[in-house]
Scaffold this motif. Structure first.
Motif, PDB file in Angstrom:
ATOM      1  N   LEU A  47      13.123  -2.629  -1.488  1.00  0.00           N
ATOM      2  CA  LEU A  47      12.071  -2.883  -0.847  1.00  0.00           C
ATOM      3  C   LEU A  47      12.331  -3.870   0.566  1.00  0.00           C
ATOM      4  O   LEU A  47      13.583  -4.314   0.741  1.00  0.00           O
ATOM      5  N   ARG A  48      11.585  -3.428   1.402  1.00  0.00           N
ATOM      6  CA  ARG A  48      11.525  -4.240   2.670  1.00  0.00           C
ATOM      7  C   ARG A  48      10.445  -5.454   2.651  1.00  0.00           C
ATOM      8  O   ARG A  48       9.445  -5.346   2.340  1.00  0.00           O
ATOM      9  N   ARG A  49      10.918  -6.725   3.197  1.00  0.00           N
ATOM     10  CA  ARG A  49      10.263  -7.709   3.337  1.00  0.00           C
ATOM     11  C   ARG A  49      10.520  -8.338   4.801  1.00  0.00           C
ATOM     12  O   ARG A  49      11.519  -8.870   4.951  1.00  0.00           O
ATOM     13  N   GLY A  50       9.740  -8.242   5.532  1.00  0.00           N
ATOM     14  CA  GLY A  50       9.889  -8.703   7.215  1.00  0.00           C
ATOM     15  C   GLY A  50      11.029  -7.701   7.653  1.00  0.00           C
ATOM     16  O   GLY A  50      10.949  -6.602   7.600  1.00  0.00           O
ATOM     17  N   ASP A  51      11.872  -8.431   8.282  1.00  0.00           N
ATOM     18  CA  ASP A  51      13.250  -7.415   8.891  1.00  0.00           C
ATOM     19  C   ASP A  51      14.180  -7.243   7.898  1.00  0.00           C
ATOM     20  O   ASP A  51      15.147  -6.701   8.298  1.00  0.00           O
ATOM     21  N   GLN A  52      14.353  -7.609   6.546  1.00  0.00           N
ATOM     22  CA  GLN A  52      15.264  -7.560   5.771  1.00  0.00           C
ATOM     23  C   GLN A  52      14.859  -6.409   4.466  1.00  0.00           C
ATOM     24  O   GLN A  52      13.737  -6.211   4.119  1.00  0.00           O
ATOM     25  N   PHE A 107       5.780  -7.230   1.899  1.00  0.00           N
ATOM     26  CA  PHE A 107       6.637  -6.049   1.336  1.00  0.00           C
ATOM     27  C   PHE A 107       5.956  -4.750   2.132  1.00  0.00           C
ATOM     28  O   PHE A 107       4.711  -4.557   1.736  1.00  0.00           O
ATOM     29  N   THR A 108       6.750  -4.087   2.991  1.00  0.00           N
ATOM     30  CA  THR A 108       6.145  -2.986   3.480  1.00  0.00           C
ATOM     31  C   THR A 108       6.456  -1.497   3.087  1.00  0.00           C
ATOM     32  O   THR A 108       6.041  -0.498   3.212  1.00  0.00           O
ATOM     33  N   GLU A 109       7.629  -1.467   2.212  1.00  0.00           N
ATOM     34  CA  GLU A 109       8.273  -0.366   1.896  1.00  0.00           C
ATOM     35  C   GLU A 109       8.939  -0.628   0.548  1.00  0.00           C
ATOM     36  O   GLU A 109       9.952  -1.575   0.337  1.00  0.00           O
ATOM     37  N   VAL A 110       8.241   0.044  -0.487  1.00  0.00           N
ATOM     38  CA  VAL A 110       9.038  -0.114  -1.806  1.00  0.00           C
ATOM     39  C   VAL A 110       9.307   1.244  -2.342  1.00  0.00           C
ATOM     40  O   VAL A 110       8.204   1.956  -2.411  1.00  0.00           O
ATOM     41  N   THR A 111      10.400   1.609  -2.865  1.00  0.00           N
ATOM     42  CA  THR A 111      10.669   2.810  -3.406  1.00  0.00           C
ATOM     43  C   THR A 111      11.752   2.632  -4.520  1.00  0.00           C
ATOM     44  O   THR A 111      12.456   1.833  -4.755  1.00  0.00           O
ATOM     45  N   GLU A 112      11.686   3.309  -5.559  1.00  0.00           N
ATOM     46  CA  GLU A 112      12.325   3.329  -6.716  1.00  0.00           C
ATOM     47  C   GLU A 112      13.665   4.100  -6.497  1.00  0.00           C
ATOM     48  O   GLU A 112      13.612   5.396  -5.937  1.00  0.00           O
ATOM     49  N   LEU A 113      14.964   3.734  -6.597  1.00  0.00           N
ATOM     50  CA  LEU A 113      16.071   4.160  -6.526  1.00  0.00           C
ATOM     51  C   LEU A 113      16.428   4.989  -7.777  1.00  0.00           C
ATOM     52  O   LEU A 113      16.192   4.245  -8.891  1.00  0.00           O
ATOM     53  N   THR A 114      16.920   6.227  -7.871  1.00  0.00           N
ATOM     54  CA  THR A 114      17.204   6.914  -8.968  1.00  0.00           C
ATOM     55  C   THR A 114      18.438   6.496  -9.408  1.00  0.00           C
ATOM     56  O   THR A 114      19.483   6.489  -8.781  1.00  0.00           O
ATOM     57  N   GLY A 115      18.677   7.314 -10.679  1.00  0.00           N
ATOM     58  CA  GLY A 115      20.150   7.433 -11.182  1.00  0.00           C
ATOM     59  C   GLY A 115      20.445   6.640 -12.298  1.00  0.00           C
ATOM     60  O   GLY A 115      21.448   6.887 -13.229  1.00  0.00           O
ATOM     61  N   ARG A 144       0.646  -1.157  -0.123  1.00  0.00           N
ATOM     62  CA  ARG A 144       0.067  -0.022   0.049  1.00  0.00           C
ATOM     63  C   ARG A 144       0.896   1.187  -0.034  1.00  0.00           C
ATOM     64  O   ARG A 144       0.533   2.456  -0.625  1.00  0.00           O
ATOM     65  N   SER A 145       2.148   1.279   0.725  1.00  0.00           N
ATOM     66  CA  SER A 145       2.936   2.294   0.800  1.00  0.00           C
ATOM     67  C   SER A 145       3.747   2.656  -0.434  1.00  0.00           C
ATOM     68  O   SER A 145       4.402   3.529  -0.653  1.00  0.00           O
ATOM     69  N   SER A 146       3.668   1.706  -1.443  1.00  0.00           N
ATOM     70  CA  SER A 146       4.307   1.917  -2.679  1.00  0.00           C
ATOM     71  C   SER A 146       3.900   2.886  -3.548  1.00  0.00           C
ATOM     72  O   SER A 146       2.866   3.115  -3.882  1.00  0.00           O
TER      73      SER A 146
END
Length: 79
Positions: free
Chosen positions: A50-55, A33-41, A5-7
């Motif tokens: 992306l974060r999945r669980g504690d990783q 998956f709780t945090e998904v962000t696009e890395l730029t460059g 949802r936070s993506s």
């Protein structure tokens, strides 16, 4: 597993259900998956943090549509 949802990432870039299945098959720690962000460059690839669980992971994949610079690079390698 569905798109986080936070993506802010275009859901067409990644099939999160298939990715979670693949990660499970590799024996990686489970979780949503709780945090998904696009890395730029990058110009030729999409890189997602992306974060999945504690990783935290970085996924690199090619763009959905070929980029002109990438096409030129590929053409040069064929010559």
């Amino acid at each position: 597993m569905s798109t986080p949802r936070s993506s802010t990432v275009d859901p067409a870039l990644v099939d999160f259900t298939a990715l979670a299945r693949w990660m499970d098959d590799q024996g990686l720690p489970p979780g949503d998956f709780t945090e998904v962000t696009e890395l730029t460059g990058g110009t030729q690839n999409v890189m997602l943090r992306l974060r999945r669980g504690d990783q935290v992971y970085v996924l690199r994949r090619r763009r959905l549509h070929a980029h002109a610079i990438g096409l030129l690079t590929q053409a040069r390698s064929l010559i």
